[in-house]
Write a protein that holds these residues in place. Structure first.
Motif, PDB file in Angstrom:
ATOM      1  N   LEU A  48      41.745  50.742  22.582  1.00 26.59           N
ATOM      2  CA  LEU A  48      40.990  51.439  23.621  1.00 26.59           C
ATOM      3  C   LEU A  48      41.396  52.903  23.570  1.00 26.59           C
ATOM      4  CD1 LEU A  48      41.922  49.145  26.687  1.00 26.59           C
ATOM      5  CD2 LEU A  48      40.127  48.729  25.005  1.00 26.59           C
ATOM      6  N   THR A  49      40.452  53.786  23.807  1.00 25.64           N
ATOM      7  CA  THR A  49      40.817  55.198  23.972  1.00 25.64           C
ATOM      8  C   THR A  49      40.161  55.719  25.241  1.00 25.64           C
ATOM      9  OG1 THR A  49      38.960  56.143  22.736  1.00 25.64           O
ATOM     10  CG2 THR A  49      40.893  55.511  21.458  1.00 25.64           C
ATOM     11  N   LEU A  50      40.906  56.557  25.949  1.00 23.70           N
ATOM     12  CA  LEU A  50      40.388  57.205  27.160  1.00 23.70           C
ATOM     13  C   LEU A  50      40.708  58.688  27.058  1.00 23.70           C
ATOM     14  CD1 LEU A  50      41.675  54.217  28.141  1.00 23.70           C
ATOM     15  CD2 LEU A  50      40.662  54.962  30.265  1.00 23.70           C
ATOM     16  N   THR A  51      39.668  59.501  27.049  1.00 24.82           N
ATOM     17  CA  THR A  51      39.853  60.948  26.908  1.00 24.82           C
ATOM     18  C   THR A  51      39.635  61.627  28.254  1.00 24.82           C
ATOM     19  OG1 THR A  51      39.176  60.862  24.605  1.00 24.82           O
ATOM     20  CG2 THR A  51      39.087  63.018  25.680  1.00 24.82           C
ATOM     21  N   PHE A  52      40.604  62.450  28.635  1.00 26.15           N
ATOM     22  CA  PHE A  52      40.589  63.119  29.939  1.00 26.15           C
ATOM     23  C   PHE A  52      40.320  64.612  29.776  1.00 26.15           C
ATOM     24  CE2 PHE A  52      42.770  59.181  30.553  1.00 26.15           C
ATOM     25  CZ  PHE A  52      42.332  58.762  31.809  1.00 26.15           C
ATOM     26  N   SER A  53      40.058  65.247  30.913  1.00 27.71           N
ATOM     27  CA  SER A  53      39.733  66.673  30.932  1.00 27.71           C
ATOM     28  C   SER A  53      40.975  67.558  30.843  1.00 27.71           C
ATOM     29  CB  SER A  53      38.976  67.007  32.217  1.00 27.71           C
ATOM     30  OG  SER A  53      39.752  66.630  33.347  1.00 27.71           O
ATOM     31  N   GLU A  54      42.143  66.973  31.083  1.00 30.89           N
ATOM     32  CA  GLU A  54      43.383  67.765  31.107  1.00 30.89           C
ATOM     33  C   GLU A  54      44.414  67.147  30.178  1.00 30.89           C
ATOM     34  OE1 GLU A  54      43.196  70.423  33.137  1.00 30.89           O
ATOM     35  OE2 GLU A  54      41.229  69.667  33.742  1.00 30.89           O
ATOM     36  N   ARG A  55      45.379  67.948  29.782  1.00 33.86           N
ATOM     37  CA  ARG A  55      46.507  67.419  29.028  1.00 33.86           C
ATOM     38  C   ARG A  55      47.329  66.526  29.952  1.00 33.86           C
ATOM     39  NH1 ARG A  55      47.468  69.790  24.119  1.00 33.86           N
ATOM     40  NH2 ARG A  55      49.621  69.100  24.161  1.00 33.86           N
ATOM     41  N   LEU A  56      47.759  65.387  29.433  1.00 31.43           N
ATOM     42  CA  LEU A  56      48.441  64.378  30.238  1.00 31.43           C
ATOM     43  C   LEU A  56      49.945  64.432  30.069  1.00 31.43           C
ATOM     44  CD1 LEU A  56      46.080  61.403  29.309  1.00 31.43           C
ATOM     45  CD2 LEU A  56      45.962  62.854  31.353  1.00 31.43           C
ATOM     46  N   MET A  57      50.650  63.971  31.102  1.00 30.05           N
ATOM     47  CA  MET A  57      52.079  63.734  30.973  1.00 30.05           C
ATOM     48  C   MET A  57      52.215  62.305  30.452  1.00 30.05           C
ATOM     49  SD  MET A  57      53.407  65.684  34.389  1.00 30.05           S
ATOM     50  CE  MET A  57      55.091  65.818  33.800  1.00 30.05           C
ATOM     51  N   PRO A  58      52.596  62.148  29.174  1.00 28.92           N
ATOM     52  CA  PRO A  58      52.526  60.828  28.532  1.00 28.92           C
ATOM     53  C   PRO A  58      53.281  59.724  29.261  1.00 28.92           C
ATOM     54  CG  PRO A  58      52.904  62.527  26.890  1.00 28.92           C
ATOM     55  CD  PRO A  58      53.029  63.192  28.239  1.00 28.92           C
ATOM     56  N   ARG A  59      54.462  60.022  29.749  1.00 29.24           N
ATOM     57  CA  ARG A  59      55.267  58.955  30.346  1.00 29.24           C
ATOM     58  C   ARG A  59      54.695  58.476  31.672  1.00 29.24           C
ATOM     59  NH1 ARG A  59      60.471  58.996  27.595  1.00 29.24           N
ATOM     60  NH2 ARG A  59      61.091  57.400  29.052  1.00 29.24           N
ATOM     61  N   LEU A  60      53.827  59.255  32.275  1.00 28.78           N
ATOM     62  CA  LEU A  60      53.301  58.927  33.605  1.00 28.78           C
ATOM     63  C   LEU A  60      51.837  58.494  33.560  1.00 28.78           C
ATOM     64  CD1 LEU A  60      54.890  61.906  35.580  1.00 28.78           C
ATOM     65  CD2 LEU A  60      55.727  59.562  35.384  1.00 28.78           C
ATOM     66  N   SER A  61      51.301  58.350  32.361  1.00 31.01           N
ATOM     67  CA  SER A  61      49.881  58.029  32.226  1.00 31.01           C
ATOM     68  C   SER A  61      49.736  56.737  31.433  1.00 31.01           C
ATOM     69  CB  SER A  61      49.153  59.163  31.487  1.00 31.01           C
ATOM     70  OG  SER A  61      49.317  60.387  32.180  1.00 31.01           O
ATOM     71  N   GLY A  62      48.753  55.919  31.780  1.00 35.15           N
ATOM     72  CA  GLY A  62      48.573  54.669  31.050  1.00 35.15           C
ATOM     73  C   GLY A  62      47.476  53.823  31.653  1.00 35.15           C
ATOM     74  N   VAL A  63      47.386  52.599  31.175  1.00 32.88           N
ATOM     75  CA  VAL A  63      46.339  51.696  31.650  1.00 32.88           C
ATOM     76  C   VAL A  63      46.907  50.307  31.901  1.00 32.88           C
ATOM     77  CG1 VAL A  63      44.613  52.914  30.236  1.00 32.88           C
ATOM     78  CG2 VAL A  63      45.590  50.766  29.414  1.00 32.88           C
ATOM     79  N   ASP A  64      46.236  49.581  32.789  1.00 29.87           N
ATOM     80  CA  ASP A  64      46.436  48.144  32.921  1.00 29.87           C
ATOM     81  C   ASP A  64      45.114  47.504  32.547  1.00 29.87           C
ATOM     82  OD1 ASP A  64      49.135  48.003  33.927  1.00 29.87           O
ATOM     83  OD2 ASP A  64      48.346  48.880  35.780  1.00 29.87           O
ATOM     84  N   LEU A  65      45.180  46.540  31.659  1.00 26.97           N
ATOM     85  CA  LEU A  65      43.973  45.878  31.177  1.00 26.97           C
ATOM     86  C   LEU A  65      43.994  44.426  31.634  1.00 26.97           C
ATOM     87  CD1 LEU A  65      41.434  45.802  29.315  1.00 26.97           C
ATOM     88  CD2 LEU A  65      42.987  45.162  27.450  1.00 26.97           C
ATOM     89  N   ALA A  66      42.863  43.970  32.173  1.00 26.32           N
ATOM     90  CA  ALA A  66      42.770  42.576  32.590  1.00 26.32           C
ATOM     91  C   ALA A  66      41.455  41.987  32.105  1.00 26.32           C
ATOM     92  CB  ALA A  66      42.855  42.460  34.103  1.00 26.32           C
ATOM     93  N   MET A  67      41.510  40.709  31.715  1.00 26.32           N
ATOM     94  CA  MET A  67      40.285  39.968  31.418  1.00 26.32           C
ATOM     95  C   MET A  67      39.763  39.435  32.741  1.00 26.32           C
ATOM     96  SD  MET A  67      39.793  36.666  28.979  1.00 26.32           S
ATOM     97  CE  MET A  67      38.459  36.693  27.804  1.00 26.32           C
ATOM     98  N   THR A  68      38.489  39.716  33.024  1.00 28.04           N
ATOM     99  CA  THR A  68      37.929  39.322  34.322  1.00 28.04           C
ATOM    100  C   THR A  68      36.890  38.208  34.207  1.00 28.04           C
ATOM    101  OG1 THR A  68      36.338  41.114  34.106  1.00 28.04           O
ATOM    102  CG2 THR A  68      38.320  41.578  35.390  1.00 28.04           C
ATOM    103  N   GLY A  69      36.503  37.889  32.986  1.00 21.25           N
ATOM    104  CA  GLY A  69      35.518  36.829  32.816  1.00 21.25           C
ATOM    105  C   GLY A  69      35.492  36.350  31.387  1.00 21.25           C
ATOM    106  N   MET A  70      35.134  35.082  31.222  1.00 21.72           N
ATOM    107  CA  MET A  70      35.065  34.468  29.904  1.00 21.72           C
ATOM    108  C   MET A  70      33.772  33.685  29.828  1.00 21.72           C
ATOM    109  SD  MET A  70      38.579  32.604  28.857  1.00 21.72           S
ATOM    110  CE  MET A  70      38.287  31.747  27.320  1.00 21.72           C
TER     111      MET A  70
END
Ligand SMILES: [Cu+2]
Length: 128
Positions: A45-67
């Motif tokens: 997955l890639t997510l591109t933001f408008s600003e430079r990020l602080m790497p250690r404080l930025s991230g994602v949680d991914l969940a499967m919601t349906g099958m």
């Protein structure tokens, strides 16, 4: 008189500078998979933001919601992902341990830029 004019010009320049926030909150600009998209199996997955990020404080949680074929699928967290920030400093690159299986997914992201405020958002996509 001459000094006053220079001072006024300086104030004008400063007020222009202040009217555009130097420390903007990160906004999600684009992602892969794109929000609401249906895609083939992927382990990235890639997510591109408008600003430079602080790497250690930025991230994602991914969940499967349906099958497919399963009603009332409870959100199931997908673990084992590694997250890095791309060379542009603005893109979160999430690499999963294995490709996602068919189903629907929700990405909850958090992003922190220079002003240190935590901004959150989410998007969903489907793997066919
Ligand atoms: Cu902020």
């Amino acid at each position: 008189m001459k000094i006053k004019t220079k001072f006024a010009a300086l104030l004008a320049i400063l007020s222009i500078g202040l009217s555009t926030p130097a420390l903007a909150h990160p906004k999600l600009v684009s992602s892969t998979p794109a929000a609401s998209a249906t895609v083939g199996a992927t382990n990235r997955l890639t997510l591109t933001f408008s600003e430079r990020l602080m790497p250690r404080l930025s991230g994602v949680d991914l969940a499967m919601t349906g099958m497919p074929g399963m009603a009332n699928h409870a959100p199931m967290k997908i673990g084992g992902a590694t997250t890095a920030v791309g060379e542009d400093g603005k893109t979160l690159i999430v690499t999963l341990a294995r490709p996602l299986t068919a189903g629907s997914y929700k990405v909850d992201w958090h992003a922190v830029a220079a002003d240190t405020h935590r901004i959150v958002g989410s998007l969903t996509f489907t793997v066919r």
